[in-house]
Design a protein around this motif. Structure first.
Motif, PDB file in Angstrom:
ATOM      1  N   TYR A  50       0.773  -1.239   0.068  1.00 27.64           N
ATOM      2  CA  TYR A  50      -0.055  -0.011  -0.010  1.00 27.64           C
ATOM      3  C   TYR A  50       0.873   1.130   0.035  1.00 27.64           C
ATOM      4  O   TYR A  50       1.821   1.452   0.297  1.00 27.64           O
ATOM      5  CB  TYR A  50      -0.976  -0.102   1.256  1.00 27.64           C
ATOM      6  CG  TYR A  50      -2.015  -1.051   1.013  1.00 27.64           C
ATOM      7  CD1 TYR A  50      -3.143  -0.923   0.541  1.00 27.64           C
ATOM      8  CD2 TYR A  50      -1.706  -2.392   1.436  1.00 27.64           C
ATOM      9  CE1 TYR A  50      -4.134  -1.813   0.566  1.00 27.64           C
ATOM     10  CE2 TYR A  50      -2.736  -3.378   1.347  1.00 27.64           C
ATOM     11  CZ  TYR A  50      -3.890  -3.081   0.997  1.00 27.64           C
ATOM     12  OH  TYR A  50      -4.744  -4.220   0.642  1.00 27.64           O
ATOM     13  N   ALA A  51       0.432   2.347  -0.376  1.00 27.24           N
ATOM     14  CA  ALA A  51       0.805   3.698  -0.409  1.00 27.24           C
ATOM     15  C   ALA A  51       1.439   4.077   0.744  1.00 27.24           C
ATOM     16  O   ALA A  51       0.714   3.823   1.797  1.00 27.24           O
ATOM     17  CB  ALA A  51       0.005   4.767  -1.124  1.00 27.24           C
ATOM     18  N   TYR A  68      -2.408  10.453   6.272  1.00 28.87           N
ATOM     19  CA  TYR A  68      -3.176   9.901   4.999  1.00 28.87           C
ATOM     20  C   TYR A  68      -2.149   9.367   4.131  1.00 28.87           C
ATOM     21  O   TYR A  68      -0.932   9.973   4.217  1.00 28.87           O
ATOM     22  CB  TYR A  68      -4.207  10.811   4.510  1.00 28.87           C
ATOM     23  CG  TYR A  68      -3.390  12.288   4.189  1.00 28.87           C
ATOM     24  CD1 TYR A  68      -2.558  12.539   3.337  1.00 28.87           C
ATOM     25  CD2 TYR A  68      -3.862  13.164   5.140  1.00 28.87           C
ATOM     26  CE1 TYR A  68      -2.052  13.894   3.149  1.00 28.87           C
ATOM     27  CE2 TYR A  68      -3.184  14.480   5.276  1.00 28.87           C
ATOM     28  CZ  TYR A  68      -2.286  14.782   4.015  1.00 28.87           C
ATOM     29  OH  TYR A  68      -1.805  16.099   4.066  1.00 28.87           O
ATOM     30  N   ARG A  71      -1.075   8.121  -1.787  1.00 29.13           N
ATOM     31  CA  ARG A  71      -1.655   7.602  -2.889  1.00 29.13           C
ATOM     32  C   ARG A  71      -0.869   7.194  -4.351  1.00 29.13           C
ATOM     33  O   ARG A  71      -0.859   5.972  -4.408  1.00 29.13           O
ATOM     34  CB  ARG A  71      -2.890   8.580  -3.309  1.00 29.13           C
ATOM     35  CG  ARG A  71      -4.054   8.940  -2.441  1.00 29.13           C
ATOM     36  CD  ARG A  71      -5.299   9.072  -2.915  1.00 29.13           C
ATOM     37  NE  ARG A  71      -5.747   8.081  -3.574  1.00 29.13           N
ATOM     38  CZ  ARG A  71      -6.877   8.476  -4.545  1.00 29.13           C
ATOM     39  NH1 ARG A  71      -7.323   9.612  -4.738  1.00 29.13           N
ATOM     40  NH2 ARG A  71      -7.495   7.262  -5.326  1.00 29.13           N
ATOM     41  N   ILE A 115      -1.009   3.417  -7.879  1.00 32.10           N
ATOM     42  CA  ILE A 115      -2.019   4.090  -7.037  1.00 32.10           C
ATOM     43  C   ILE A 115      -2.770   3.495  -6.175  1.00 32.10           C
ATOM     44  O   ILE A 115      -3.186   2.316  -6.248  1.00 32.10           O
ATOM     45  CB  ILE A 115      -3.226   4.711  -8.062  1.00 32.10           C
ATOM     46  CG1 ILE A 115      -2.492   5.405  -9.180  1.00 32.10           C
ATOM     47  CG2 ILE A 115      -4.176   5.618  -7.415  1.00 32.10           C
ATOM     48  CD1 ILE A 115      -3.624   5.813 -10.543  1.00 32.10           C
ATOM     49  N   ASP A 116      -2.635   3.968  -4.867  1.00 30.28           N
ATOM     50  CA  ASP A 116      -2.952   3.476  -3.597  1.00 30.28           C
ATOM     51  C   ASP A 116      -2.488   1.989  -3.344  1.00 30.28           C
ATOM     52  O   ASP A 116      -1.976   1.737  -1.851  1.00 30.28           O
ATOM     53  CB  ASP A 116      -4.452   3.278  -3.773  1.00 30.28           C
ATOM     54  CG  ASP A 116      -5.198   4.582  -3.955  1.00 30.28           C
ATOM     55  OD1 ASP A 116      -4.902   5.551  -3.286  1.00 30.28           O
ATOM     56  OD2 ASP A 116      -6.301   4.739  -4.534  1.00 30.28           O
ATOM     57  N   SER A 117      -2.416   1.010  -4.098  1.00 27.69           N
ATOM     58  CA  SER A 117      -2.095  -0.238  -3.757  1.00 27.69           C
ATOM     59  C   SER A 117      -1.684  -1.115  -5.050  1.00 27.69           C
ATOM     60  O   SER A 117      -2.436  -0.769  -5.887  1.00 27.69           O
ATOM     61  CB  SER A 117      -3.244  -1.107  -3.011  1.00 27.69           C
ATOM     62  OG  SER A 117      -4.423  -1.208  -3.497  1.00 27.69           O
ATOM     63  N   ASN A 171      -8.393  -3.099  -6.188  1.00 25.09           N
ATOM     64  CA  ASN A 171      -8.077  -2.347  -4.683  1.00 25.09           C
ATOM     65  C   ASN A 171      -8.938  -2.862  -3.939  1.00 25.09           C
ATOM     66  O   ASN A 171      -9.959  -2.775  -3.885  1.00 25.09           O
ATOM     67  CB  ASN A 171      -8.335  -0.901  -4.790  1.00 25.09           C
ATOM     68  CG  ASN A 171      -7.699  -0.139  -3.604  1.00 25.09           C
ATOM     69  OD1 ASN A 171      -7.740  -0.771  -2.482  1.00 25.09           O
ATOM     70  ND2 ASN A 171      -7.186   1.033  -3.586  1.00 25.09           N
ATOM     71  N   HIS A 174     -11.688  -0.735  -2.162  1.00 29.24           N
ATOM     72  CA  HIS A 174     -12.760  -0.330  -2.870  1.00 29.24           C
ATOM     73  C   HIS A 174     -14.349  -0.612  -2.392  1.00 29.24           C
ATOM     74  O   HIS A 174     -14.277  -2.024  -1.937  1.00 29.24           O
ATOM     75  CB  HIS A 174     -12.720  -0.566  -4.085  1.00 29.24           C
ATOM     76  CG  HIS A 174     -11.882   0.270  -5.298  1.00 29.24           C
ATOM     77  ND1 HIS A 174     -11.557   1.387  -4.636  1.00 29.24           N
ATOM     78  CD2 HIS A 174     -11.091   0.118  -6.375  1.00 29.24           C
ATOM     79  CE1 HIS A 174     -10.770   2.093  -5.665  1.00 29.24           C
ATOM     80  NE2 HIS A 174     -10.352   1.163  -6.426  1.00 29.24           N
TER      81      HIS A 174
END
Length: 305
Positions: A50-51, A68, A71, A115-117, A171, A174
């Motif tokens: 993950y990011a 946070y 991403r 992106i994200d993961s 993802n 999601h």
């Protein structure tokens, strides 16, 4: 001979193959890179990475981790893609997109291409595994598509768009409506490519696009895309409601799931159909896999044709 090279990653296995003008080689320190990634307990969960947290440089030189993620993030390069006579850089990048799809991992040549993961193990995303000559067949298929459509550069871009939408939809965090919308975007890109290659019937309605593509390639039409009735297809209705009314299953986005208690997994079936359409559009439309059912969780062994 003017060979062009493209470093890419992240792929955790040795891969040294060639097919005509195209070849892939593994960098020497692959083992060390894989060990470092898989032992990253802070960012790895299961077979996904993950990011990392967003870091901000504050006044005074202190670096503070924000609550946070960044991403968009990068991973080490592990392999080199080479072509002895590419048309341009997009030619090599197209090969990389197609390779990504068939190994079931996002591969990139950019510094921050995730992106994200993203999964850190191959064959985790889709319902097939390559047999036959494996990656050699992939290189041959991608090169044949590029050669056939090189004067229509938008077609290669659409292939990349379909593949990336499929990756983004996977993802693990999601919500169902997010996955639905990304997979529907993949269908829209499939249709854009299909209609540029073979003209569809005049006055084809939005809800008829998926069934038209299924008929084009001799595929079974899923119940949710069946346009034989008077009303709109189920998937078109869900899409219109989501995009135009901010509702999913009649409720605000994210609060209701489709298929509860029915045994139907709509997004899994959408993913399976998108994979079959993509393979057919790439030129392997005669494979048994293309016409196989999308209503099972069966893993298929495929050999590209």
């Amino acid at each position: 001979m003017n060979t062009h090279n493209l470093s890419f990653g992240y792929y955790p296995q040795t891969l040294d193959v060639s097919a005509g003008a195209v070849s892939i080689s593994t960098i020497p320190n692959l083992t060390d890179i894989v060990f470092a990634i898989e032992k990253d307990s802070e960012h790895v969960a299961g077979d996904w990475i993950y990011a990392p947290p967003q870091e901000v440089l504050q006044f005074g030189g202190n670096i503070v981790k924000m609550p946070y993620p960044t991403r968009i993030f990068g991973l080490p390069k592990t392999h080199i893609l080479s072509h002895s006579s590419p048309d341009n850089d997009d030619h090599l990048r197209f090969h990389l997109w197609v390779l990504s799809f068939f190994v079931g991992m996002r591969l990139t040549s950019t510094e921050a291409g995730f992106i994200d993961s993203t999964p850190i193990k191959p064959n985790k995303l889709f319902d097939f595994v390559l047999t036959g000559q494996g990656i050699v067949d992939v290189l041959v298929l991608a090169e044949a598509f590029w050669a056939k459509h090189r004067t229509k550069s938008e077609r290669a871009k659409l292939i990349a768009g379909i593949i990336h939408a499929l990756f983004l939809s996977q993802n693990p965090h999601h919500l169902q409506f997010e996955r639905f919308l990304l997979l529907y975007s993949a269908f829209d890109a499939c249709f854009a490519l299909a209609k540029s290659i073979q003209k569809p019937p005049e006055y084809l309605k939005h809800g008829q696009r998926i069934s038209w593509m299924c008929k084009l390639f001799g595929m079974q039409i899923p119940a949710w895309a069946d346009d034989s009735g008077v009303l709109s297809t189920e998937i078109a209705s869900l899409r219109n409601e989501s995009v135009h009314e901010a509702l999913f299953m009649g409720e605000p986005l994210g609060f209701v799931l489709h298929g509860v208690g029915t045994g139907v997994n709509l997004t899994l079936e959408m993913e399976a159909l998108a994979c079959r359409l993509l393979i057919a559009l790439l030129g392997s439309d005669k494979m048994d896999y293309v016409a196989s059912p999308v209503t099972t969780r069966q893993q298929y062994a495929i050999r590209l044709m």
